[in-house]
Design an enzyme around this catalytic site. Structure first.
Site, PDB file in Angstrom:
ATOM      1  N   GLN A 125       0.318  -1.481   0.051  1.00 18.33           N
ATOM      2  CA  GLN A 125      -0.629   0.413  -0.013  1.00 18.33           C
ATOM      3  C   GLN A 125       0.905   1.098   0.171  1.00 18.33           C
ATOM      4  O   GLN A 125       2.094   1.714   0.969  1.00 18.33           O
ATOM      5  CB  GLN A 125      -0.701   0.104   1.271  1.00 18.33           C
ATOM      6  CG  GLN A 125      -1.512   0.818   1.262  1.00 18.33           C
ATOM      7  CD  GLN A 125      -2.591   1.407   2.187  1.00 18.33           C
ATOM      8  OE1 GLN A 125      -2.439   1.176   3.608  1.00 18.33           O
ATOM      9  NE2 GLN A 125      -3.447   1.545   2.506  1.00 18.33           N
ATOM     10  N   GLY A 126       1.032   2.303  -1.246  1.00 19.15           N
ATOM     11  CA  GLY A 126       1.399   2.757  -0.944  1.00 19.15           C
ATOM     12  C   GLY A 126       0.826   4.381  -1.068  1.00 19.15           C
ATOM     13  O   GLY A 126       0.621   5.339  -2.371  1.00 19.15           O
ATOM     14  N   TYR A 127       0.144   4.544   0.034  1.00 13.27           N
ATOM     15  CA  TYR A 127      -0.537   6.179   0.624  1.00 13.27           C
ATOM     16  C   TYR A 127       0.337   7.254   1.051  1.00 13.27           C
ATOM     17  O   TYR A 127       0.661   7.527   0.832  1.00 13.27           O
ATOM     18  CB  TYR A 127      -1.864   5.596   1.685  1.00 13.27           C
ATOM     19  CG  TYR A 127      -2.967   5.359   0.909  1.00 13.27           C
ATOM     20  CD1 TYR A 127      -2.904   4.204  -0.359  1.00 13.27           C
ATOM     21  CD2 TYR A 127      -3.880   5.765   1.739  1.00 13.27           C
ATOM     22  CE1 TYR A 127      -3.786   3.877  -0.816  1.00 13.27           C
ATOM     23  CE2 TYR A 127      -4.866   5.134   1.403  1.00 13.27           C
ATOM     24  CZ  TYR A 127      -4.953   4.658  -0.141  1.00 13.27           C
ATOM     25  OH  TYR A 127      -6.181   3.652  -0.928  1.00 13.27           O
ATOM     26  N   SER A 128       1.409   6.335   2.630  1.00 12.58           N
ATOM     27  CA  SER A 128       1.180   7.333   3.310  1.00 12.58           C
ATOM     28  C   SER A 128       3.003   7.904   2.991  1.00 12.58           C
ATOM     29  O   SER A 128       3.721   6.634   1.734  1.00 12.58           O
ATOM     30  CB  SER A 128       2.147   7.404   4.555  1.00 12.58           C
ATOM     31  OG  SER A 128       1.030   6.558   5.461  1.00 12.58           O
ATOM     32  N   GLU A 243      -9.938  -1.204   4.713  1.00 11.77           N
ATOM     33  CA  GLU A 243      -8.716  -0.867   5.928  1.00 11.77           C
ATOM     34  C   GLU A 243      -8.928  -0.870   7.592  1.00 11.77           C
ATOM     35  O   GLU A 243      -8.716  -2.021   8.403  1.00 11.77           O
ATOM     36  CB  GLU A 243      -7.683  -0.150   5.501  1.00 11.77           C
ATOM     37  CG  GLU A 243      -6.577  -0.506   6.555  1.00 11.77           C
ATOM     38  CD  GLU A 243      -5.232   0.576   6.132  1.00 11.77           C
ATOM     39  OE1 GLU A 243      -6.103   1.059   5.273  1.00 11.77           O
ATOM     40  OE2 GLU A 243      -4.303   0.200   6.837  1.00 11.77           O
ATOM     41  N   SER A 378      -3.917   7.300  12.275  1.00  8.61           N
ATOM     42  CA  SER A 378      -3.921   6.873  13.476  1.00  8.61           C
ATOM     43  C   SER A 378      -5.862   7.448  14.704  1.00  8.61           C
ATOM     44  O   SER A 378      -6.748   8.043  13.977  1.00  8.61           O
ATOM     45  CB  SER A 378      -2.606   8.086  14.338  1.00  8.61           C
ATOM     46  OG  SER A 378      -3.812   9.430  14.157  1.00  8.61           O
ATOM     47  N   ASN A 379      -5.101   7.129  15.828  1.00  4.03           N
ATOM     48  CA  ASN A 379      -6.834   6.972  16.284  1.00  4.03           C
ATOM     49  C   ASN A 379      -7.461   7.994  17.202  1.00  4.03           C
ATOM     50  O   ASN A 379      -8.608   8.455  16.655  1.00  4.03           O
ATOM     51  CB  ASN A 379      -6.324   6.210  17.773  1.00  4.03           C
ATOM     52  CG  ASN A 379      -6.555   4.703  17.589  1.00  4.03           C
ATOM     53  OD1 ASN A 379      -6.191   3.949  16.813  1.00  4.03           O
ATOM     54  ND2 ASN A 379      -6.483   4.017  18.679  1.00  4.03           N
ATOM     55  N   GLU A 380      -6.279   9.308  17.117  1.00  2.00           N
ATOM     56  CA  GLU A 380      -6.797  10.577  17.318  1.00  2.00           C
ATOM     57  C   GLU A 380      -7.493  10.653  15.685  1.00  2.00           C
ATOM     58  O   GLU A 380      -8.687  11.426  16.484  1.00  2.00           O
ATOM     59  CB  GLU A 380      -5.361  11.478  17.147  1.00  2.00           C
ATOM     60  CG  GLU A 380      -4.959  10.813  19.253  1.00  2.00           C
ATOM     61  CD  GLU A 380      -3.883  10.075  19.055  1.00  2.00           C
ATOM     62  OE1 GLU A 380      -3.533   9.658  17.769  1.00  2.00           O
ATOM     63  OE2 GLU A 380      -3.746   9.743  19.448  1.00  2.00           O
TER      64      GLU A 380
END
Ligand SMILES: Cc1cc2nc3c(=O)[nH]c(=O)nc-3n(C[C@H](O)[C@H](O)[C@H](O)COP(=O)(O)OP(=O)(O)OC[C@H]3O[C@@H](n4cnc5c(N)ncnc54)[C@H](O)[C@@H]3O)c2cc1C
Length: 393
Positions: A125-128, A243, A378-380
Site C-alpha cells: 500500500q503506497g499511501y503515506s 482497512e 491514527s486513533n486521534e
C-alpha cells in the site's frame, strides 16, 4: 451453505477439521510472525485456503467469495484465530481487491483478481509519505502524463512488505493546481518497473516489515489507473473503510484472551491475582462489546454497504483492546519478558528460550503493538472522523 439452514455446530466442525488437517507446526509458528511472515509460507497457507474456496469470505461470490452469512464468517475467523493460523496479507484480499471489483475496469479485474485470490501475487500500500500521514491529502508523489503513460516521481514511506510485493497501489498527485483531495489519482504500479527502489526500515520488534519506496521516472500505463483521473480520493477512502474494519482484530484478541487464561493456569500465582484477573475480565467485556459492534457493521457490509465512518469506531476500540492485552501479557510473563533475543523472536534459534515459549515475543509484540493505534490512520484522527462525520460536531 445458507444462513437460515445453517447447522452452526456442523459448520464449526468442518472448519476445525480443516484446520486440524492442514495447520502444521510450521504454519502455527508462522502464525506468530504477523506481518513478518516469509512469503513462501504465507503463500502456501493462502493457497490451501484458496483451494478449499475459503480465502475471501468478504468478497462477492461472483469474484470468488464464499457466500457465507455473517455468522459463518465470524465462526471461520474465530476458529482460525484460536488455532493460530498464519496471517493472510490484507493488502490484496482486504484492500485493493474490493477496490478492483467495485471500481476496476474489466481488464483490470481480469488481470489482477485471480492472482490476489490464489495468493500468487502480493501487494503493498503506497499511501503515506514523509510529511503526509494523517494529512494524507497533502501527498506530493507526482504522476505526469507522457503519451500512453504516467511518469511517477516521489517517495512513499512505512510501506509494509514492499520488499515482498509484486505490485503497489499508490496515491499520486495528477493535478497540483486543484484542492488537495481533488488532484489525486489511484494507480496500480508493478514493483518490478525500472526506477523503483525499496529501502528497509527495521521496526522496534527487530523485524523487517516496513520500507521506504522511491520512484524515479517510473513509467506506468494510464490504463493502470483505477477509475477517473483526479478522483483517487474516493477510491482511497473506500479502501480505508475496509482497512479499518480489518484492523479491529476481534478474533485475534479472543485468542490473546485465551492465551492469558492458559498462562493463568500454568502460572498459578496469576490465577489468584485478583487485580490481574479483574483487568483481564474488564478487557474481555470490552471485547464482547466490540464483537457485537463488528457483527453489526459486517452485516451492513454484507447488505452491500460501505463500512464508512463506523469502521473508525472499530479501529479505535479494537486497537485499544489489543494494546491492553499486550500489556497484560508482559505482566503475566514477568521477568521472562526481559530477554530480547532476536533469533528467538524470528524463530531462527536452535536453542530453547530461557523461559516459556509464550514469553519469547511478549516485549516485541508489545512494542510493535503500539503501531496499531497509528497505522490505518491514527486513533486521534479516527476520533476527529467520528466527531465530524458521525456526531456532526
Ligand atoms: C507499523 C506501520 C505500518 C504502516 N504501514 C503502512 C503501509 O503499508 N502503507 C502506508 O501507506 N502507510 C503505512 N503506515 C503509515 C501510517 O498510515 C501513518 O503512520 C499514519 O497515518 C500516521 O501518519 P504519520 O506517521 O505521518 O504521523 P503524523 O500524521 O505526523 O501524526 C503524528 C501524531 O500527531 C497526531 N495528529 C496528527 N494530526 C492530528 C490532528 N489533526 N488531530 C489530532 N492529532 C493529530 C497523530 O495522531 C499522531 O499521534 C504504517 C505505519 C506503521 C506505524
Amino acid at each position: 451453505m445458507q444462513n437460515e439452514n445453517l447447522d452452526v455446530d456442523a459448520f464449526r466442525g468442518e472448519v476445525r477439521r480443516f484446520l486440524a488437517d492442514h495447520l502444521t507446526p510450521e504454519f502455527r509458528k508462522a502464525g506468530s510472525m504477523g506481518f513478518g511472515i516469509d512469503r513462501k509460507t504465507g503463500a502456501e497457507w493462502h493457497r490451501l485456503l484458496y483451494e478449499r474456496g475459503w480465502v475471501a469470505p468478504e468478497w462477492p461470490v461472483e469474484y470468488g467469495g464464499t457466500g457465507w452469512s455473517a455468522l459463518q464468517k465470524h465462526i471461520f475467523a474465530e476458529e482460525c484465530a484460536l488455532a493460530g493460523t498464519p496471517m493472510l496479507m490484507p493488502f490484496g484480499l482486504g484492500m485493493v481487491g474490493p477496490v478492483l471489483y467495485t471500481f476496476g475496469s474489466k481488464a483490470q479485474k481480469e488481470q489482477h483478481l485471480p492472482g490476489i485470490l490464489d495468493g500468487s501475487v502480493w501487494w503493498c500500500q503506497g499511501y503515506s509519505e514523509p510529511g503526509s500521514g494523517s494529512d494524507l491529502a497533502s501527498l506530493k508523489t507526482s504522476a505526469v502524463r507522457d503519451g500512453e503513460d504516467y511518469v511517477v516521481n516521489g517517495q512513499k514511506i512505512w510501506t509494509t512488505n514492499a520488499h515482498k510485493a509484486d505490485w503497489i497501489f499508490a496515491l499520486v498527485r495528477t493535478d497540483a493546481a486543484s484542492k488537495p483531495q481533488q488532484g489525486i489519482s489511484f494507480l496500480l504500479i508493478d514493483m518490478h518497473s525500472p526506477g523503483i527502489e525499496v529501502k528497509p526500515i527495521v521496526s522496534i520488534d527487530g523485524l523487517h516489515h516496513l520500507n521506504e519506496v522511491y520512484f524515479t521516472d517510473v513509467r506506468v500505463p494510464i490504463s493502470h489507473r483505477i477509475g477517473e483521473e483526479n478522483h483517487g480520493w474516493t477510491y482511497a477512502k473506500f479502501l480505508l473503510g475496509h482497512e479499518r474494519t480489518g484492523i479491529a482484530g476481534v478474533a485475534g484478541s479472543k485468542r490473546a484472551v485465551q492465551a492469558l487464561r492458559d498462562i493463568s493456569v500454568s502460572e498459578t500465582a496469576l490465577a489468584t491475582d485478583s487485580a490481574f484477573q479483574q483487568r483481564l475480565a474488564a478487557t474481555e467485556v470490552k471485547l464482547a462489546a466490540l464483537e457485537h459492534t463488528e457483527a453489526r457493521i459486517l452485516a451492513a457490509l454484507q447488505a452491500g454497504n460501505n463500512p464508512g465512518e463506523a469502521s473508525s469506531t472499530l479501529k479505535i476500540l479494537g486497537t485499544e483492546i489489543q494494546q491492553a492485552l499486550q500489556t497484560l501479557r508482559i505482566e503475566a510473563v514477568q521477568h521472562y519478558a526481559l530477554p530480547f533475543e532476536l533469533t528467538q523472536i524470528r524463530g531462527e534459534s536452535n536453542e530453547p528460550p530461557p523461559g516459556p515459549d509464550y514469553a519469547v515475543s511478549a516485549v516485541a509484540d508489545y512494542n510493535f503493538g503500539r503501531a496499531a493505534s497509528i497505522y490505518g490512520g491514527s486513533n486521534e484522527i479516527q476520533r476527529n472522523v467520528i466527531a465530524k462525520a458521525v456526531l456532526g460536531l
